[in-house]
Design an enzyme around this catalytic site. Structure first.
Site, PDB file in Angstrom:
ATOM      1  N   GLU A  52      15.564   4.763   7.584  1.00 49.01           N
ATOM      2  CA  GLU A  52      15.857   6.321   7.271  1.00 49.01           C
ATOM      3  C   GLU A  52      17.616   6.300   7.176  1.00 49.01           C
ATOM      4  O   GLU A  52      17.953   7.018   6.274  1.00 49.01           O
ATOM      5  CB  GLU A  52      15.502   7.315   8.664  1.00 49.01           C
ATOM      6  CG  GLU A  52      14.259   7.121   9.499  1.00 49.01           C
ATOM      7  CD  GLU A  52      13.106   8.079   7.557  1.00 49.01           C
ATOM      8  OE1 GLU A  52      13.931   8.969   6.634  1.00 49.01           O
ATOM      9  OE2 GLU A  52      12.436   8.074   7.459  1.00 49.01           O
ATOM     10  N   GLU A  77       1.259  17.795   0.202  1.00 43.81           N
ATOM     11  CA  GLU A  77       2.635  17.296   0.513  1.00 43.81           C
ATOM     12  C   GLU A  77       2.356  16.958  -1.513  1.00 43.81           C
ATOM     13  O   GLU A  77       4.084  16.401  -2.406  1.00 43.81           O
ATOM     14  CB  GLU A  77       2.903  16.170   0.851  1.00 43.81           C
ATOM     15  CG  GLU A  77       4.759  16.102   1.383  1.00 43.81           C
ATOM     16  CD  GLU A  77       4.749  15.776   2.633  1.00 43.81           C
ATOM     17  OE1 GLU A  77       4.673  16.080   3.867  1.00 43.81           O
ATOM     18  OE2 GLU A  77       5.493  14.656   3.009  1.00 43.81           O
ATOM     19  N   ASP A 114      11.172   9.324  -2.864  1.00 43.06           N
ATOM     20  CA  ASP A 114      10.353   9.717  -1.461  1.00 43.06           C
ATOM     21  C   ASP A 114       8.869   9.977  -1.575  1.00 43.06           C
ATOM     22  O   ASP A 114       8.032   9.499  -0.869  1.00 43.06           O
ATOM     23  CB  ASP A 114      10.904  11.007  -0.724  1.00 43.06           C
ATOM     24  CG  ASP A 114      10.404  10.541   0.188  1.00 43.06           C
ATOM     25  OD1 ASP A 114      10.516   9.602   0.882  1.00 43.06           O
ATOM     26  OD2 ASP A 114       9.900  12.051   0.964  1.00 43.06           O
ATOM     27  N   GLU A 124       8.674  11.479  10.933  1.00 44.82           N
ATOM     28  CA  GLU A 124       8.215  12.274  10.482  1.00 44.82           C
ATOM     29  C   GLU A 124       9.454  13.381  11.751  1.00 44.82           C
ATOM     30  O   GLU A 124      10.042  14.409  10.870  1.00 44.82           O
ATOM     31  CB  GLU A 124       7.025  13.188  11.615  1.00 44.82           C
ATOM     32  CG  GLU A 124       5.922  12.139  10.754  1.00 44.82           C
ATOM     33  CD  GLU A 124       5.523  12.880   9.400  1.00 44.82           C
ATOM     34  OE1 GLU A 124       7.079  13.505   8.313  1.00 44.82           O
ATOM     35  OE2 GLU A 124       3.407  13.460   9.383  1.00 44.82           O
TER      36      GLU A 124
END
Ligand code: HMH
Length: 221
Positions: free
Chosen positions: A210, A88, A47, A140
């Protein structure tokens, strides 16, 4: 056809795929506390790579918002999302150090590569704002919905993973996703039939990518 609230209708229409992405076994294993930490570490390293690619993608959506949006608040919403990616990336580096995940030599997994290539294709200047902002919302929102399950009252999320879950599952990030959803609904109200189809296909592709990303994280667990 009445077009308002398109997102709600698409989510209902594609509920099986949507739920597949937002309640994936990987997330459910965090929620019920049975997660294998090696899966979490694999997700973390992959990620980090994804988020680095997500920065220029978000910047490209920002650029299109500044040119095409007829509401100037679009730019502010997207800018706040872009700005939070800086924090992040720092968080990923800290977290990776904590878990002994070396970020310098992560081998990019095929599913991640596919996802990053998809993001690149969405950065092309000819792609419409309505289509790319739909992708941004979907990307998101999958994380927001997924990680919010891990914060529910009856969840048994391991304490070591709470911080990650709060990053995306918290109310603040939820508010951001709702702002994006309002933008998308407004854009789609004015979109041509062709743009609508492109946006819906893009939404579905995000859900598939995803799911593949979660599958990859769980692989070998
Ligand atoms: C794969 N999807 C993936 N990674 C993320 N960090 C997000 C969505 C949310 O930003």
């Amino acid at each position: 056809v009445k077009k308002s609230g398109m997102i709600d209708r698409w989510v209902k229409k594609h509920l099986v795929l949507y739920t597949g992405a937002t309640s994936h076994p990987f997330i459910l294993s965090i929620r019920d506390g049975t997660i294998d930490f090696s899966s979490f570490k694999r997700w973390l390293g992959q990620d980090y790579i994804f988020v680095r690619e997500f920065v220029p993608f978000t910047a490209s959506v920002l650029l299109k918002a500044s040119k095409n949006a007829d509401d100037s608040s679009d730019m502010e919403v997207i800018l706040s999302g872009l700005a939070s990616l800086s924090d992040e990336i720092s968080w990923f580096k800290q977290e990776a150090a904590k878990w002994d995940v070396p970020l310098s030599d992560v081998i990019v997994h095929k599913s991640n590569q596919n996802y990053c290539r998809f993001l690149e294709s969405l950065m092309l200047p000819e792609l419409e704002y309505s289509v790319v902002v739909t992708a941004l919302w979907a990307i998101e929102t999958v994380y927001q919905e997924s990680f919010s399950h891990c914060l529910e009252d009856d969840s048994k999320t391991p304490p070591e993973l709470l911080e990650a879950c709060k990053r995306w599952g918290s109310e603040g990030f939820g508010e951001f996703c709702r702002s994006l959803q309002n933008i998308v609904n407004r854009c789609l109200e004015k979109a041509s039939e062709e743009e609508l189809i492109k946006a819906e296909v893009t939404f579905l592709r995000v859900l598939e990518l995803e799911i593949e990303f979660w599958n990859m994280s769980q692989e070998g667990a």
